[in-house]
Design a protein around this motif. Structure first.
Motif, PDB file in Angstrom:
ATOM      1  N   THR A  82       0.858  -1.187   0.000  1.00  0.00           N
ATOM      2  CA  THR A  82       0.000   0.000   0.000  1.00  0.00           C
ATOM      3  C   THR A  82       0.884   1.224   0.000  1.00  0.00           C
ATOM      4  OG1 THR A  82      -1.843   1.125   1.112  1.00  0.00           O
ATOM      5  CG2 THR A  82      -0.173   0.137   2.536  1.00  0.00           C
ATOM      6  N   ALA A  85       0.798   6.105   3.422  1.00  0.00           N
ATOM      7  CA  ALA A  85      -0.210   6.839   4.199  1.00  0.00           C
ATOM      8  C   ALA A  85      -1.094   5.916   5.038  1.00  0.00           C
ATOM      9  CB  ALA A  85      -1.095   7.659   3.255  1.00  0.00           C
ATOM     10  N   CYS A 156      -8.778   3.795  -1.402  1.00  0.00           N
ATOM     11  CA  CYS A 156      -8.234   4.895  -2.216  1.00  0.00           C
ATOM     12  C   CYS A 156      -8.027   4.472  -3.662  1.00  0.00           C
ATOM     13  CB  CYS A 156      -6.941   5.416  -1.598  1.00  0.00           C
ATOM     14  SG  CYS A 156      -7.246   6.350  -0.090  1.00  0.00           S
ATOM     15  N   HIS A 157      -7.916   3.142  -3.910  1.00  0.00           N
ATOM     16  CA  HIS A 157      -7.771   2.650  -5.282  1.00  0.00           C
ATOM     17  C   HIS A 157      -9.109   2.204  -5.865  1.00  0.00           C
ATOM     18  CE1 HIS A 157      -3.292   1.192  -4.764  1.00  0.00           C
ATOM     19  NE2 HIS A 157      -3.486   2.434  -4.360  1.00  0.00           N
ATOM     20  N   HIS A 199      -6.981  12.066  -5.568  1.00  0.00           N
ATOM     21  CA  HIS A 199      -5.742  12.504  -6.206  1.00  0.00           C
ATOM     22  C   HIS A 199      -5.912  12.313  -7.724  1.00  0.00           C
ATOM     23  CE1 HIS A 199      -1.593  12.103  -7.622  1.00  0.00           C
ATOM     24  NE2 HIS A 199      -1.266  12.867  -6.593  1.00  0.00           N
ATOM     25  N   GLY A 209      -7.555  15.529  -2.290  1.00  0.00           N
ATOM     26  CA  GLY A 209      -8.864  15.358  -1.669  1.00  0.00           C
ATOM     27  C   GLY A 209      -9.115  13.922  -1.280  1.00  0.00           C
TER      28      GLY A 209
HETATM   29  C1  LIG Z   1      -3.838   2.976  -0.885  1.00  0.00           C
HETATM   30  C2  LIG Z   1      -3.699   4.435  -0.607  1.00  0.00           C
HETATM   31  N1  LIG Z   1      -4.017   4.901   0.607  1.00  0.00           N
HETATM   32  C3  LIG Z   1      -3.936   6.204   0.907  1.00  0.00           C
HETATM   33  C4  LIG Z   1      -3.516   7.130  -0.015  1.00  0.00           C
HETATM   34  C5  LIG Z   1      -3.416   8.567   0.355  1.00  0.00           C
HETATM   35  O1  LIG Z   1      -4.267   9.366  -0.408  1.00  0.00           O
HETATM   36  P1  LIG Z   1      -3.912  10.880  -0.728  1.00  0.00           P
HETATM   37  O2  LIG Z   1      -2.804  10.910  -1.726  1.00  0.00           O
HETATM   38  O3  LIG Z   1      -5.196  11.446  -1.272  1.00  0.00           O
HETATM   39  O4  LIG Z   1      -3.518  11.540   0.556  1.00  0.00           O
HETATM   40  C6  LIG Z   1      -3.178   6.704  -1.297  1.00  0.00           C
HETATM   41  C7  LIG Z   1      -2.724   7.661  -2.300  1.00  0.00           C
HETATM   42  O5  LIG Z   1      -2.017   7.386  -3.224  1.00  0.00           O
HETATM   43  C8  LIG Z   1      -3.251   5.319  -1.588  1.00  0.00           C
HETATM   44  O6  LIG Z   1      -2.923   4.863  -2.810  1.00  0.00           O
END
Ligand SMILES: Cc1ncc(COP(=O)(O)O)c(C=O)c1O
Length: 407
Positions: A82, A85, A156-157, A199, A209
């Motif tokens: 992942t 973040a 997020c994906h 993103h 966002g």
């Molecule tokens: C799996 C995953 N989690 C969390 C995030 C964090 O999102 P953001 O870039 O909007 O802060 C991302 C961003 O690429 C991500 O791919």
């Protein structure tokens, strides 16, 4: 000179631009009505009851973990495949990320391995729908319920992905019953909260966002407060322990929150983008189907699979090099970049990052994830890709792999 083809990118049209301009001409650039409008639209699309948008997916993760009550001494169990973040947000709250190994083909959490990581400090299971392919949520939820753990999906994906599972086993959870077969990721049918990112490489873009989805009103209220300094302006929520004799101006800061707000400019863009989500997801799925067809039985790599319980939204299309090419991952990657393909290796297992190594995490912790990392190359896929982009990707990928195999 080859045309540069990125691994993903946004598609912004005149309607999106007009939506943003209309906010710029309005009274509210932030904290205005575009936020609630976008939130309702996401909740409606995913099937969740509540939606709170944030300044990023990372802020949304931080808020969700906070709302879940995560704190010092607590642990979350998540995937090492992942973006950093997912686990960093637990570190923000002085909790400990525990990494559990993944499945060889989907690179999603291997559900059979999670139980061995659960102990008295475990508070949340955080499955990540890697590349947009859903995790088997029903079984994750069952584990969560067995041990009294929350489930927070890092989706997020996976906006636009679908999951086929039985009804939620969640207690105290009002469940979306509109569709008891396929549900959209984000419906929170099998989880307490779901996180999205907007993103520009994702399915819809707001610049930066993110969002948290939930059915739980208590979590919703905490998310709202956390987003805006821990402040509430709702009279009925006042503790009465603040300054006496308050007037209309009165508000209370009840917890330590942040400024994690999204602007109305971003929300208007997000709303406009969301009106096109069906087309965006279909386009990604069509490209993936085409790649799968052309690449089937190729001698160089394995292509992504789709389990019968999931419909991927293909944020990524990650190929896995076959055994005889594993040692050549770096030169293949370099050659693909030379060919102007914006390939990526997603992801370096999070615990191999220097920061995590300093915290004491050791290489070898999740062997399947490390093996996946040694094979993975994410090739371009995005909704605005033209058929000629797609054919170029195929041509360049196959050419490079043939050359590297023979070198
Ligand atoms: C799996 C995953 N989690 C969390 C995030 C964090 O999102 P953001 O870039 O909007 O802060 C991302 C961003 O690429 C991500 O791919």
């Amino acid at each position: 000179m080859n045309k540069i083809i990125p691994y993903s990118r946004q598609s912004v049209d005149q309607d999106d631009i007009a939506a943003v301009v209309s906010i710029l001409e309005s009274d509210y650039l932030t904290q205005g009505p575009a936020i609630a409008k976008f939130e309702s639209a996401i909740a409606e699309y995913t099937g969740a009851r509540y939606c709170v948008v944030f300044s990023s997916g990372t802020a949304a993760l931080h808020a969700a973990y906070f709302a879940a009550g995560l704190g010092e001494g607590d642990e979350i169990i998540t995937s090492p495949i992942t973006f950093v973040a997912t686990s960093n947000a637990a570190l923000y709250l002085r909790a400990k990320p525990v990494f559990s190994d993944v499945e060889t083909d989907t690179a999603n959490l291997d559900i059979g391995k999670i139980e061995g990581k659960i102990n008295k400090n475990t508070k949340i299971i955080v499955p990540v729908h890697y590349s947009g392919h859903p995790v088997d949520l029903e079984n994750i939820r069952a584990l969560g319920d067995k041990y009294g753990l929350m489930v927070i999906e890092d989706a997020c994906h996976a906006l636009g992905a679908q999951y086929k599972g039985g009804q939620s086993k969640a207690k105290n959870q009002k469940v979306d019953t509109r569709n008891d077969e396929w549900t959209r990721i984000g419906s929170c049918t099998h989880s307490d909260m779901t996180i999205l990112s907007f993103h520009p490489v994702k399915h819809i873009a707001t610049g930066e966002g993110g969002a948290v989805l939930t059915w739980n009103k208590l979590l919703y209220d905490r998310l709202l407060m956390f987003r805006s300094h821990g402040i509430t302006k709702n009279r009925i929520d006042f503790t009465g322990t603040g300054t006496p004799g308050q007037g209309e101006w009165y508000y209370e800061m009840q917890l330590l929150g942040y400024n994690y707000r999204m602007t109305d400019i971003q929300a208007a863009l997000g709303y406009s983008q969301l009106t096109k989500i069906k087309r965006f997801i279909e386009a990604r799925r069509e490209i993936a189907a085409y790649y799968n067809h052309v690449f089937q039985d190729n001698p160089y790599f394995d292509t992504p699979i789709e389990r019968d319980y999931g419909r991927s939204s293909y944020h990524l299309y990650t190929i896995r090099l076959k055994e005889h090419l594993v040692d050549k991952q770096a030169p293949i990657f370099a050659r693909l970049r030379e060919e102007a393909l914006g390939v990526q290796v997603l992801y370096i297992p999070v615990y191999l990052q220097p920061y995590y190594q300093k915290l004491g995490y050791k290489a070898g912790l999740c062997p399947v994830a490390e093996d996946f990392y040694g094979r993975a190359i994410s090739i371009p896929i995005f909704h605005g890709m033209t058929p000629s982009d797609r054919d170029e990707v195929i041509k360049r990928v196959l050419r490079v792999l043939k050359e590297e195999e023979q070198s």
